[in-house]
Design an enzyme around this catalytic site. Structure first.
Site, PDB file in Angstrom:
ATOM      1  N   SER A   1      48.296  35.150  33.825  1.00 45.85           N
ATOM      2  CA  SER A   1      49.091  34.193  32.907  1.00 45.85           C
ATOM      3  C   SER A   1      49.574  35.186  31.876  1.00 45.85           C
ATOM      4  O   SER A   1      50.145  35.993  32.054  1.00 45.85           O
ATOM      5  CB  SER A   1      47.886  33.422  32.303  1.00 45.85           C
TER       6      SER A   1
ATOM      7  N   ASP B   1      51.757  26.708  41.447  1.00 40.19           N
ATOM      8  CA  ASP B   1      51.689  26.851  39.990  1.00 40.19           C
ATOM      9  C   ASP B   1      52.364  26.064  39.229  1.00 40.19           C
ATOM     10  O   ASP B   1      53.712  26.124  39.484  1.00 40.19           O
ATOM     11  CB  ASP B   1      52.174  28.477  39.711  1.00 40.19           C
TER      12      ASP B   1
ATOM     13  N   HIS C   1      47.557  27.916  39.338  1.00 44.09           N
ATOM     14  CA  HIS C   1      47.728  28.940  37.997  1.00 44.09           C
ATOM     15  C   HIS C   1      46.330  29.462  37.938  1.00 44.09           C
ATOM     16  O   HIS C   1      45.406  28.609  37.683  1.00 44.09           O
ATOM     17  CB  HIS C   1      48.149  28.291  36.790  1.00 44.09           C
TER      18      HIS C   1
END
Length: 284
Positions: free
Chosen positions: A102, A232, A260
């Protein structure tokens, strides 16, 4: 091994190593707003058992690292990039394989751009290009946008914060797999209870960028593995595809139906890919 506090330019960061320090080093960078606990211990041990010296750490305002007054962090996004290099300095590691997820993947990209000599290879998970460019990227899903715009937590109430973060994790999971709410709730609870002041993590939402490289991603020379879930909701898989196209020595590993982050269902696949990727660069 156990947690180790380090000092980098006067900033106290909590770190934890796994494995043999003589093995090739891997630095794990979690996304902003998340402590090192989100690199789960068993995942780190799997990497270490694969012959890697693994280091995870708490960002500022997470876990047991330095915590600032809410609304007055006194640092920038660029300082988080510097912290990653500071961890390597504290462990006397000249260069490491850098793995980011991320926003941690964005930090990893900027470390590779600003401190190229400190990066042996990159692994970018569930992330997006860190530098501006002439590109069109798919927007987050409607469900993700709806949650971010409407869901709130009472940061003075631990139970409210835990419920909010579990719900958020459920949205990030992407909706195509079973969501293990029990396991996630346990992780979130431990994260909240471990922090000096968990509410301070909100400082990450308003950090200025600070001064860092504006070089294009095409200037990243190290071998790069991009790992991205096809479900995601924050950064749809087109973000990973863009990274794989723009970084010259990059390849994409899509994770079917993954959301994610680093799902336990994908640990074996991710660890195997990271071990193979870093082995090639270590031998090269």
């Amino acid at each position: 091994m156990s947690e180790r506090m380090i000092d980098t330019d006067g900033v106290a960061l909590c770190t934890e190593p796994f494995g043999d320090p003589s093995d090739p080093p891997i630095l794990l960078i979690m996304g902003t707003g998340a402590s090192m606990l989100w690199w789960e211990e068993d995942f780190c041990r799997m990497l270490a058992e694969g012959g890697r010296f693994v280091i995870r750490y708490d960002h500022r305002d997470t876990g047991r690292s330095l915590t600032y007054e809410l609304g007055h962090p006194g640092y920038t996004g660029a300082d988080l990039v510097g912290d990653a290099v500071g961890v390597l300095d504290a462990y006397e590691i000249p260069a490491a394989h850098v793995v980011g997820v991320s926003a941690g993947g964005a930090i990893a990209q900027l470390v590779a751009l600003d401190h190229a000599d400190r990066v042996r290879s990159l692994v970018l998970i569930s992330t997006s290009p860190a530098t501006s460019g002439d590109r069109e990227l798919p927007p987050p899903t409607e469900e993700f946008v709806r949650f971010v715009s409407s869901a709130h937590a009472d940061w003075s109430q631990t139970a409210s914060v835990i419920d909010y973060l579990v719900d958020y994790s459920g949205v990030l999971a992407g909706g195509r797999r079973l969501f293990d709410e029990t396991a996630v709730r346990d992780l979130v609870r431990r994260d909240v209870e471990r922090a000096h002041d968990f509410a301070a993590v909100q400082n990450h939402d308003s950090l200025p960028d600070g001064e860092h490289s504006r070089e294009p991603l095409s200037s990243i020379a190290v071998s790069t593995l991009v790992i991205h879930g096809t479900a995601d909701p924050m950064f749809p898989v087109g973000h990973g595809e863009a990274l794989a196209e723009e970084i010259p020595a990059a390849r994409l590993l899509p994770l079917e139906d993954a959301g994610h982050g680093v799902d336990r269902a994908d640990w074996e696949t991710i660890v195997g890919a990271v071990i193979a990727h870093t082995a090639a660069e270590t031998q090269g």
